[in-house]
Scaffold this motif. Structure first.
Motif, PDB file in Angstrom:
ATOM      1  N   PHE A   1     -36.518  21.059 -40.734  1.00  0.00           N
ATOM      2  CA  PHE A   1     -35.571  20.484 -41.616  1.00  0.00           C
ATOM      3  C   PHE A   1     -34.125  20.318 -41.283  1.00  0.00           C
ATOM      4  O   PHE A   1     -33.745  20.910 -40.007  1.00  0.00           O
ATOM      5  N   PHE A   2     -33.550  19.265 -41.696  1.00  0.00           N
ATOM      6  CA  PHE A   2     -32.171  18.816 -41.243  1.00  0.00           C
ATOM      7  C   PHE A   2     -31.033  20.012 -41.371  1.00  0.00           C
ATOM      8  O   PHE A   2     -30.320  20.153 -40.611  1.00  0.00           O
ATOM      9  N   THR A   3     -31.368  20.950 -42.472  1.00  0.00           N
ATOM     10  CA  THR A   3     -30.484  22.158 -42.680  1.00  0.00           C
ATOM     11  C   THR A   3     -30.506  22.862 -41.245  1.00  0.00           C
ATOM     12  O   THR A   3     -29.580  23.562 -40.989  1.00  0.00           O
ATOM     13  N   GLU A   4     -31.708  23.205 -40.781  1.00  0.00           N
ATOM     14  CA  GLU A   4     -31.731  24.077 -39.812  1.00  0.00           C
ATOM     15  C   GLU A   4     -31.165  23.237 -38.621  1.00  0.00           C
ATOM     16  O   GLU A   4     -30.334  23.973 -37.556  1.00  0.00           O
TER      17      GLU A   4
ATOM     18  N   GLN B   1     -20.486  11.163 -36.984  1.00  0.00           N
ATOM     19  CA  GLN B   1     -21.406  10.353 -36.251  1.00  0.00           C
ATOM     20  C   GLN B   1     -23.031  10.534 -36.897  1.00  0.00           C
ATOM     21  O   GLN B   1     -23.784   9.763 -37.149  1.00  0.00           O
ATOM     22  N   LEU B   2     -23.032  12.011 -36.903  1.00  0.00           N
ATOM     23  CA  LEU B   2     -24.665  12.228 -37.388  1.00  0.00           C
ATOM     24  C   LEU B   2     -24.660  11.851 -38.912  1.00  0.00           C
ATOM     25  O   LEU B   2     -25.458  11.321 -39.493  1.00  0.00           O
ATOM     26  N   HIS B   3     -23.567  12.023 -39.770  1.00  0.00           N
ATOM     27  CA  HIS B   3     -23.698  11.442 -41.061  1.00  0.00           C
ATOM     28  C   HIS B   3     -23.907   9.889 -41.090  1.00  0.00           C
ATOM     29  O   HIS B   3     -24.701   9.669 -41.812  1.00  0.00           O
ATOM     30  N   ASP B   4     -23.156   9.317 -40.185  1.00  0.00           N
ATOM     31  CA  ASP B   4     -23.553   8.035 -40.388  1.00  0.00           C
ATOM     32  C   ASP B   4     -25.139   7.643 -39.896  1.00  0.00           C
ATOM     33  O   ASP B   4     -25.663   6.702 -40.536  1.00  0.00           O
ATOM     34  N   VAL B   5     -25.557   8.298 -39.231  1.00  0.00           N
ATOM     35  CA  VAL B   5     -26.772   8.018 -38.690  1.00  0.00           C
ATOM     36  C   VAL B   5     -27.860   8.382 -39.776  1.00  0.00           C
ATOM     37  O   VAL B   5     -28.787   7.761 -40.226  1.00  0.00           O
ATOM     38  N   VAL B   6     -27.721   9.740 -40.436  1.00  0.00           N
ATOM     39  CA  VAL B   6     -28.591   9.945 -41.724  1.00  0.00           C
ATOM     40  C   VAL B   6     -28.350   8.922 -42.560  1.00  0.00           C
ATOM     41  O   VAL B   6     -29.362   8.698 -43.506  1.00  0.00           O
TER      42      VAL B   6
ATOM     43  N   VAL C   1     -26.579  14.642 -48.381  1.00  0.00           N
ATOM     44  CA  VAL C   1     -25.644  15.605 -49.203  1.00  0.00           C
ATOM     45  C   VAL C   1     -25.375  16.701 -48.340  1.00  0.00           C
ATOM     46  O   VAL C   1     -24.101  16.903 -48.182  1.00  0.00           O
ATOM     47  N   ARG C   2     -26.180  17.353 -47.590  1.00  0.00           N
ATOM     48  CA  ARG C   2     -25.787  18.365 -46.604  1.00  0.00           C
ATOM     49  C   ARG C   2     -24.915  17.817 -45.476  1.00  0.00           C
ATOM     50  O   ARG C   2     -23.940  18.766 -45.250  1.00  0.00           O
ATOM     51  N   SER C   3     -24.839  16.626 -45.035  1.00  0.00           N
ATOM     52  CA  SER C   3     -24.040  16.117 -43.868  1.00  0.00           C
ATOM     53  C   SER C   3     -22.575  16.146 -44.601  1.00  0.00           C
ATOM     54  O   SER C   3     -21.817  16.363 -43.644  1.00  0.00           O
ATOM     55  N   GLU C   4     -22.387  15.582 -45.501  1.00  0.00           N
ATOM     56  CA  GLU C   4     -21.446  15.537 -46.347  1.00  0.00           C
ATOM     57  C   GLU C   4     -20.661  16.610 -46.739  1.00  0.00           C
ATOM     58  O   GLU C   4     -19.538  16.825 -46.555  1.00  0.00           O
TER      59      GLU C   4
END
Length: 461
Positions: free
Chosen positions: A416-419, A182-187, A204-207
């Motif tokens: 950051f999204f990574t965090e 779901q988060l990947h879809d939103v991003v 890329v990080r979500s994938e």
């Protein structure tokens, strides 16, 4: 979640073709990240699941060793019943002193047809002691079966709990995978939107996290299958354990149903030793001690003489003149004199006595080992429970708070999204580690239950 569902949550005034506001998107992002951790409901077992009690019952009912032990006990009981019988008497029939020049039965006075029967009597109480030995050996086998059942319960419990841990870990990862999907879809939607704030590296990080979760699921599934296949060595029915078998009950239900050790506080030494003295292993040592004492008594019987008695009757024919000859009767008693074998008998009696003393020492060693295991396991269980409470009260709430902080920073363009991803992965890892600690505690409880196992006779009392 699809993009259409995402746009639908932006509000009725927005259409699927019109991007919603950044505030709505961020609010929905926060909703996706927080919702799965608000409540994790216990998994309710259904009738198709292999519960712990089912696994234990199947393992005990299908154990070939227990069936073999019953047959061995019946054999020893039968030997005990027959051991008191005297040896079979011996019957002799012979033609004695037949003259070889004429082979005439009436020619010589010494010629006779002889019939005799003899019976030997074993020394001392040998027969009674042999029956007692078989009986004591038969008494040992129920104790071995009690110990076998306790071992099966422990081993099956540990394997079942291992499979349970993998299955529950899979469920936790699947929940988080759905979250990250779901988060990947939103991003992805935010990245493709003209008004989106997501960057390419966020996408890329979500994938990447989705790929890592898939790999983690594969590892957990492999572990579960391995545990189930190991469990199948105790459950012989081919339909009982399959690689896809669901494992029963939520963790709270597991703790409540099986593991009987309630008080973790170590009792006084004398109370604990009395409790441990009822363990099947200790009772088996005592049974072996009884067998050794009977062996010692049997060795002492060799000092006693062995008696024998023989009855004979000799029939003689008439002499050459036609006069009848008297028939002959004989009675013979024999006794053994243990003179030259005394050295061997002394050695056998001494060896039997030393064996009794060795078994007495072995009993104390078994008790000491059980006491040490009890104290070690009790300490481990207490410490593991403390770790569970630490995770529940402090660590997981702190992880969740940290995740919320990183999410707030990210939504404010100050993080950051990574965090955000790392914080959510940290929560998942903490939940899996908490599950592992709770399962490890249950395994220690299963081991403690074995240490506190009693014989069936004591349980019935």
């Amino acid at each position: 979640m699809t993009k259409n569902n995402f746009w639908a949550l932006c509000g009725d005034s927005q259409s699927a073709d019109q991007p919603c506001s950044m505030t709505s998107r961020i609010g929905y992002l926060r909703y996706l990240l927080v919702l799965p951790f608000l409540a994790i409901l216990p998994v309710v077992a259904d009738s198709t699941k292999l519960t712990l009690q089912d696994a234990i019952s199947k393992a005990i009912s299908e154990d070939e060793w227990l069936a073999s032990s019953l047959h061995r006990e019946e054999a020893l009981r039968a030997l005990s019943q027959g051991a008191t019988a005297l040896p079979d008497p011996k019957v002799n029939l012979g033609l004695l002193n037949m003259p070889t020049d004429s082979f005439d039965f009436n020619q010589e006075a010494m010629t006779q047809l002889s019939f005799s029967i003899s019976q030997t009597f074993p020394a001392g109480d040998t027969l009674r002691l042999m029956a007692e030995k078989y009986s004591v050996q038969g008494d040992q086998l129920p104790l071995e079966r009690d110990n076998r059942r306790a071992i099966l319960t422990m081993e099956v419990s540990k394997l079942w709990l291992t499979a349970y841990q993998y299955e529950q870990s899979i469920k936790l990862v699947l929940r988080n995978k759905k979250l990250f999907e779901q988060l990947h879809d939103v991003v992805e939607s935010s990245y493709s939107s003209a008004y989106g704030a997501a960057k390419q590296q966020d996408l890329v990080r979500s994938e990447l996290e989705l790929i890592k979760l898939d790999h983690r699921l594969a590892e957990l599934e492999q572990g579960k299958r391995s545990a189930l296949f190991k469990l199948s060595q105790y459950i012989q029915s081919s339909s009982s354990v399959e690689a896809s078998t669901p494992i029963g009950l939520a963790i709270n239900s597991v703790e409540s149903l099986s593991l009987s050790a309630a008080a973790m506080q170590i009792p006084p030494s004398e109370v604990l030793m009395r409790r441990l003295s009822q363990h099947p292993m200790v009772q088996m040592v005592e049974a072996r001690s009884s067998i050794a004492q009977v062996d010692k008594a049997l060795a002492e019987q060799k000092y006693e003489p062995q008696w024998g008695i023989s009855l004979g009757y000799g029939y003689r024919g008439d002499d050459l003149s036609g006069n009848s000859r008297a028939d002959l009767a004989s009675l013979v008693a024999s006794v053994s004199l243990p003179i030259f074998s005394s050295r061997n008998q002394d050695a056998q009696v001494k060896a039997a006595a030393l064996k009794v003393e060795a078994i007495v020492s072995e009993k104390q060693l078994v008790l000491n080992e059980l006491r040490s295991k009890y104290r070690t396991l009790s300490s481990d269980i207490e410490l593991l429970q403390g770790r569970v409470e630490l995770f529940q009260r402090q660590l997981i709430p702190s992880y969740e708070q940290s995740a919320q902080t990183t999410l707030n920073a990210y939504t404010s363009n100050d993080g950051f999204f990574t965090e955000v991803v790392q914080a959510r992965i940290a929560i998942l890892n903490a939940q899996i580690e908490l599950l592992a600690i709770r399962v490890e505690r249950l395994k220690r409880l299963s081991e403690l239950n074995y240490v506190l196992a009693s014989t069936a006779e004591e349980v019935s009392k």
